[in-house]
Design a protein around this motif. Structure first.
Motif, PDB file in Angstrom:
ATOM      1  N   ASN A 149       7.811   0.818  -6.027  1.00 38.25           N
ATOM      2  CA  ASN A 149       6.636   1.356  -6.351  1.00 38.25           C
ATOM      3  C   ASN A 149       6.427   0.649  -7.843  1.00 38.25           C
ATOM      4  O   ASN A 149       5.068   0.314  -8.034  1.00 38.25           O
ATOM      5  N   HIS A 207       2.914  -1.359  -8.324  1.00 35.34           N
ATOM      6  CA  HIS A 207       2.201  -1.017  -9.467  1.00 35.34           C
ATOM      7  C   HIS A 207       1.696  -1.971 -10.588  1.00 35.34           C
ATOM      8  O   HIS A 207       0.636  -2.207 -10.971  1.00 35.34           O
ATOM      9  N   ARG A 259      -2.161  -3.280 -10.184  1.00 34.58           N
ATOM     10  CA  ARG A 259      -3.048  -2.742 -11.117  1.00 34.58           C
ATOM     11  C   ARG A 259      -3.028  -3.366 -12.312  1.00 34.58           C
ATOM     12  O   ARG A 259      -3.212  -2.772 -13.575  1.00 34.58           O
ATOM     13  N   GLN A 261      -5.922  -3.359 -14.885  1.00 36.99           N
ATOM     14  CA  GLN A 261      -6.136  -2.169 -15.919  1.00 36.99           C
ATOM     15  C   GLN A 261      -5.736  -2.531 -17.303  1.00 36.99           C
ATOM     16  O   GLN A 261      -6.533  -2.065 -18.273  1.00 36.99           O
ATOM     17  N   ASP A 307       4.460   5.336  -3.857  1.00 40.91           N
ATOM     18  CA  ASP A 307       3.580   6.772  -4.205  1.00 40.91           C
ATOM     19  C   ASP A 307       2.195   6.734  -3.885  1.00 40.91           C
ATOM     20  O   ASP A 307       1.701   5.497  -3.441  1.00 40.91           O
ATOM     21  N   GLN A 308       1.459   7.753  -3.766  1.00 36.99           N
ATOM     22  CA  GLN A 308       0.222   7.809  -3.060  1.00 36.99           C
ATOM     23  C   GLN A 308      -0.857   6.555  -3.976  1.00 36.99           C
ATOM     24  O   GLN A 308      -1.503   6.222  -3.602  1.00 36.99           O
ATOM     25  N   SER A 309      -0.769   6.713  -5.173  1.00 34.26           N
ATOM     26  CA  SER A 309      -1.625   5.756  -5.939  1.00 34.26           C
ATOM     27  C   SER A 309      -1.367   4.268  -5.619  1.00 34.26           C
ATOM     28  O   SER A 309      -2.030   3.639  -5.357  1.00 34.26           O
ATOM     29  N   VAL A 310      -0.037   4.032  -5.531  1.00 32.02           N
ATOM     30  CA  VAL A 310       0.501   2.657  -5.224  1.00 32.02           C
ATOM     31  C   VAL A 310      -0.270   2.244  -3.697  1.00 32.02           C
ATOM     32  O   VAL A 310      -0.626   1.567  -3.380  1.00 32.02           O
ATOM     33  N   SER A 338      -2.672   3.640  -2.259  1.00 25.64           N
ATOM     34  CA  SER A 338      -4.015   3.509  -2.345  1.00 25.64           C
ATOM     35  C   SER A 338      -4.371   2.247  -2.639  1.00 25.64           C
ATOM     36  O   SER A 338      -5.330   1.475  -2.231  1.00 25.64           O
ATOM     37  N   SER A 339      -3.859   1.736  -3.716  1.00 27.33           N
ATOM     38  CA  SER A 339      -4.247   0.495  -4.226  1.00 27.33           C
ATOM     39  C   SER A 339      -3.496  -0.763  -3.218  1.00 27.33           C
ATOM     40  O   SER A 339      -4.449  -1.767  -3.296  1.00 27.33           O
ATOM     41  N   SER A 383      -3.700  -0.649   0.159  1.00 29.91           N
ATOM     42  CA  SER A 383      -4.476  -0.624   1.153  1.00 29.91           C
ATOM     43  C   SER A 383      -4.356  -1.872   2.273  1.00 29.91           C
ATOM     44  O   SER A 383      -5.092  -2.646   2.466  1.00 29.91           O
TER      45      SER A 383
END
Length: 283
Positions: A154, A158, A162, A165, A190-193, A195-196, A198
């Motif tokens: 994760n 991340h 990302r 950012q 994690d859901q955010s990871v 999603s990134s 994809s």
């Protein structure tokens, strides 16, 4: 005292033993044209400064995943400078710092200082280099399951996905390679990871027996002199390789068979060499 004959056999059977090595990259990858075409499409945004699309190469060991990625990377390096490929073996580099350090070393050209510099400082240096050279980075995380076992996947994904950012205009794409057929990243990320990331899958099925024969025959022609691997011996190697479903088994059997024949002063490999080596490899 070591005799010269122990170091240099009088019977020379070998032209290029590298052709039997697992890290050897041939000039053509057989029977993986579809996978290479899909990989090329998914990384192509990086040639124009965009972020490559994330990809998962999935298949059992010895099905050409790593070979295909390394072949693609060699072609990328040969043909352009905008997209910079970086290969990381997560079996040996499975901490966040180790992965970032590996990327830093391949992009910057030298290893980071041994101590006193954080992974965030390494990323700052990477970002500076990316903006200075106007490059995009494409990272292959091979054996990615080891990042899951080490509970670092994760954080690593991340930081990479990302990075834009904290460092605008800095884009990194990833190719994940795994031997675990049923690996479910949704259970580890994690859901955010997720999603990134994809990511889309590119499956690497086991080679058919006919494909194994053509691949190994080409390697034999590159590696040894004519007649060293008789047709019946090659057929036996193909059979054992197909049973195992792992092309690396066949390459190892051929290499060890040639080495034994050369050591014993013979001009060719025998079936018993292969059967003995296969038995030893399976135990």
């Amino acid at each position: 005292m070591i005799k010269k004959s122990d170091l240099f056999s009088e019977t020379r059977l070998i032209k290029n033993m590298d052709a039997f090595e697992l890290d050897y990259i041939p000039d053509q990858i057989l029977f993986r044209e579809q996978q290479l075409s899909e990989l090329c499409f998914r990384v192509s945004p990086g040639f124009n400064g965009g972020r490559p699309m994330s990809t998962i190469c999935r298949g059992q060991p010895g099905t050409g995943k790593t070979l295909s990625v390394k072949y693609l990377f060699s072609e990328i390096e040969r043909t352009q400078k905008r997209l910079v490929p970086v290969y990381v073996n997560c079996q040996t580099h499975n901490t966040t710092y180790a992965v970032i350090s590996r990327i830093y070393q391949q992009v910057i050209g030298n290893p980071p200082p041994r101590s006193g510099i954080s992974r965030y400082s390494l990323l700052d240096c990477l970002a500076f280099k990316m903006r200075q050279k106007k490059i995009v980075i494409l990272v292959c995380l091979d054996n990615v399951e080891y990042l899951i076992y080490n509970k670092t996947i994760n954080e690593i994904l991340h930081l990479l996905l990302r990075m834009y950012q904290s460092h605008p205009d800095c884009r990194i794409g990833v190719i994940l390679v795994t031997n675990v057929i049923d690996l479910d990243l949704s259970k580890s990320l994690d859901q955010s990871v997720l999603s990134s990331l994809s990511a889309d899958d590119i499956p690497f099925p086991p080679y058919a027996a006919e494909e194994i024969h053509k691949i190994l025959l080409k390697r034999v022609n590159q590696a040894v002199l004519p007649g060293v691997i008789p047709a019946e011996v090659l057929e036996l190697v193909v059979q054992k390789t197909h049973e195992a479903g792992d092309l690396s088994i066949g390459l190892d059997l051929l290499k060890r068979g040639v080495q034994k024949a050369e050591r014993n002063g013979r001009s060719s490999v025998r079936k018993e060499d292969i059967l003995l080596n296969y038995r030893d490899a399976r135990h």
